[in-house]
Design an enzyme around this catalytic site. Structure first.
Site, short mmCIF file in Angstrom:
data_model
loop_
_atom_site.label_atom_id
_atom_site.label_comp_id
_atom_site.label_asym_id
_atom_site.label_seq_id
_atom_site.Cartn_x
_atom_site.Cartn_y
_atom_site.Cartn_z
N GLY A 98 -8.42 6.50 13.36
CA GLY A 98 -7.32 5.71 12.80
C GLY A 98 -7.65 4.98 11.51
O GLY A 98 -6.84 4.17 11.05
N HIS A 105 -13.58 -2.67 6.72
CA HIS A 105 -12.79 -3.84 7.10
C HIS A 105 -12.85 -4.03 8.60
O HIS A 105 -12.86 -3.08 9.37
CB HIS A 105 -11.33 -3.71 6.64
CG HIS A 105 -10.65 -2.46 7.09
ND1 HIS A 105 -10.81 -1.25 6.44
CD2 HIS A 105 -9.82 -2.21 8.13
CE1 HIS A 105 -10.10 -0.33 7.05
NE2 HIS A 105 -9.49 -0.87 8.09
P1 5GP Z 1 -7.31 1.05 9.23
O1 5GP Z 1 -6.14 1.88 9.74
O2 5GP Z 1 -7.96 1.73 8.04
O3 5GP Z 1 -8.28 0.64 10.29
O4 5GP Z 1 -6.70 -0.31 8.73
C1 5GP Z 1 -6.05 -0.46 7.51
C2 5GP Z 1 -5.09 -1.61 7.66
O5 5GP Z 1 -4.68 -2.01 6.38
C3 5GP Z 1 -3.83 -1.26 8.45
O6 5GP Z 1 -3.74 -2.09 9.62
C4 5GP Z 1 -2.69 -1.53 7.46
O7 5GP Z 1 -1.56 -2.14 8.06
C5 5GP Z 1 -3.35 -2.45 6.45
N1 5GP Z 1 -2.81 -2.36 5.10
C6 5GP Z 1 -2.46 -1.21 4.44
N2 5GP Z 1 -2.02 -1.51 3.21
C7 5GP Z 1 -2.07 -2.87 3.09
C8 5GP Z 1 -1.73 -3.78 2.03
O8 5GP Z 1 -1.31 -3.40 0.93
N3 5GP Z 1 -1.91 -5.10 2.28
C9 5GP Z 1 -2.39 -5.56 3.49
N4 5GP Z 1 -2.50 -6.87 3.62
N5 5GP Z 1 -2.73 -4.73 4.49
C10 5GP Z 1 -2.57 -3.40 4.30
#
Ligand code: 5GP
Ligand code: ZN
Length: 119
Positions: A98, A105
């Site tokens: 995911g 992060h």
């Molecule tokens: P991953 O799916 O890679 O573990 O988490 C990425 C996270 O970044 C997701 O939960 C998504 O909602 C968040 N995200 C994506 N684009 C942005 C953005 O432009 N600003 C913020 N604050 N969060 C974002």
């Protein structure tokens, strides 16, 4: 070079202030801001300011900064008042798990019941 900002990286753009974010904490090495699509009442992302594609790559190259991210995740939980009820730190690694943003992060999730095991 490892750790250098990447022009096409969304979270590097947030670090540089090119894309707005709701910042809740900042240190010399980390930034914590609210997830744009929260999956829990508290959903904050803690990132290293330096660019690494995932948490393990960060920990290998910069273990101290990886520790900073974990410490800040705990500080965010305390600041958000979810440390008492319990919270989860999630480090999605790879598309199959995911991960959609390839800048390391930690998700800090809390404020509701959290199932175990996660999906
Ligand atoms: P991953 O799916 O890679 O573990 O988490 C990425 C996270 O970044 C997701 O939960 C998504 O909602 C968040 N995200 C994506 N684009 C942005 C953005 O432009 N600003 C913020 N604050 N969060 C974002
Ligand atoms: Zn980046």
């Amino acid at each position: 070079m490892a750790g250098e900002p990447q022009a096409d990286c969304l979270f590097c753009k947030i670090v540089k202030g090119e894309i707005p974010a709701t910042v809740v904490r900042e240190t010399a090495t980390t930034l914590a801001f609210r997830d744009i699509s929260p999956k829990a009442p508290t959903h904050v992302l803690v990132i290293p300011k330096a660019h690494y594609r995932d948490a393990a790559s960060l920990a290998t190259a910069e273990p101290t900064i990886a520790g900073d991210v974990l410490r800040e995740a705990g500080e965010v939980a305390a600041q958000e008042g979810v440390d008492g009820s319990g919270y989860r730190i999630v480090l999605n690694t790879g598309e199959g798990a995911g991960q959609t943003v390839f800048h390391a992060h930690a998700h800090v999730l809390g404020g509701r019941g959290l199932e175990w095991p996660p999906g």
